[in-house]
Design an enzyme around this catalytic site. Sequence first.
Site, short mmCIF file in Angstrom:
data_model
loop_
_atom_site.label_atom_id
_atom_site.label_comp_id
_atom_site.label_asym_id
_atom_site.label_seq_id
_atom_site.Cartn_x
_atom_site.Cartn_y
_atom_site.Cartn_z
N ASP A 23 0.83 -1.21 0.00
CA ASP A 23 0.00 0.00 0.00
C ASP A 23 0.87 1.26 0.00
OD1 ASP A 23 -2.35 1.43 0.03
OD2 ASP A 23 -2.65 1.28 2.19
N HIS A 40 2.52 3.67 -8.82
CA HIS A 40 2.39 2.24 -9.12
C HIS A 40 3.64 1.75 -9.87
CE1 HIS A 40 -1.57 2.26 -7.56
NE2 HIS A 40 -2.14 2.90 -8.57
N LEU A 134 11.07 -20.40 -4.98
CA LEU A 134 10.04 -19.60 -4.33
C LEU A 134 8.68 -19.74 -5.02
CD1 LEU A 134 9.35 -17.15 -2.33
CD2 LEU A 134 9.84 -15.67 -4.29
C1 FPP Z 1 -1.90 0.29 -3.32
O1 FPP Z 1 -1.51 1.63 -3.40
C2 FPP Z 1 -1.39 -0.50 -4.41
C3 FPP Z 1 -2.14 -1.10 -5.40
C4 FPP Z 1 -3.61 -0.97 -5.50
C5 FPP Z 1 -1.54 -1.88 -6.45
C6 FPP Z 1 -0.25 -2.55 -6.19
C7 FPP Z 1 0.49 -2.56 -7.45
C8 FPP Z 1 1.82 -2.49 -7.58
C9 FPP Z 1 2.76 -2.51 -6.47
C10 FPP Z 1 2.35 -2.33 -8.96
C11 FPP Z 1 3.12 -3.48 -9.41
C12 FPP Z 1 2.38 -4.75 -9.28
C13 FPP Z 1 2.37 -5.68 -10.22
C14 FPP Z 1 1.77 -7.01 -9.90
C15 FPP Z 1 2.96 -5.45 -11.53
P1 FPP Z 1 -2.66 2.74 -3.36
O2 FPP Z 1 -2.89 3.17 -4.77
O3 FPP Z 1 -3.87 2.24 -2.66
O4 FPP Z 1 -1.92 3.85 -2.53
P2 FPP Z 1 -2.60 4.95 -1.57
O5 FPP Z 1 -3.31 4.18 -0.48
O6 FPP Z 1 -1.44 5.74 -1.07
O7 FPP Z 1 -3.54 5.74 -2.43
#
Ligand code: FPP
Length: 251
Positions: A23, A40, A134
């Site tokens: 997150d 992201h 893994l």
């Molecule tokens: C949460 O941050 C993250 C996600 C919803 C997506 C996780 C994705 C990645 C780490 C990108 C790479 C992953 C893959 C599988 C290629 P948020 O957007 O909720 O952050 P915030 O809470 O600060 O708004």
Amino acid sequence: MKTNSQVQIDPNNLPQHIAIIMDGNGRWAKRRFMPRQIGHRAGMSSLKETVQTCSQLGISVLTVFAFSTENWKRPADEVNYLMKLLVEYIHKELDELHENKVQIHVLGDYSTIPEECKVEIERAIRLTKNNQGLIFNIALNYGSRQEILDATRHIAIDVVEGRLKPEEINDSLFSHRLYTYHVPDPDLLIRTAGEMRISNFLLWQIAYSEIVVTNVLWPDFRKNDLLAAIAEYQKRDRRFGGLSHKQEGSK
Ligand code: FPP
């Protein structure tokens, strides 16, 4: 004062299965006055480093929450970008993951995601299915309540059709009907970016997991942060509802 020294962990007391709620991508971008998508993208490097570190340490299973059933509520631009990133991640990393004997699985119903993404995922699963390193589970279009409902429905059908008796339904049978049937429950659940929530992730499986919440935002999460979470896990006294050795000694 910040130092660069590596956090020390005990190699004989590693969690077998680590699960991560990645997150804070949005907040990381916002702090830099950049669009969420950039957060992201930056998060992809953290994912790469985390998989490498788990692999090097000899951790058996890593499960990451990449996209939830609720994430469809985000603006279409952001959803499309996340799907594109996943395709890019597999494109760029699959050869190295395969060389390192990583076995890729997807948890969740990915039949409804864009075709290009589905094709890449199936290629990754197919290529790595016999690898013995893994086990890397990517939770995609994943929701834990949905997973529990799916398992319950399958069990109910087996009972109605006479393949299963109600009294045969136990903890182990239920666990084997979940998307995670192929792995033990997580020993350690890490959540980045500070929120004290589970967000519909592995509700059944984390019954006895140790939870470590760090304020580090996911795009900043590096090897040392993972080692710090493992070190924190190693300080915990896991009792599984029983007594610790210390408590037993004082009885
Ligand atoms: C949460 O941050 C993250 C996600 C919803 C997506 C996780 C994705 C990645 C780490 C990108 C790479 C992953 C893959 C599988 C290629 P948020 O957007 O909720 O952050 P915030 O809470 O600060 O708004």
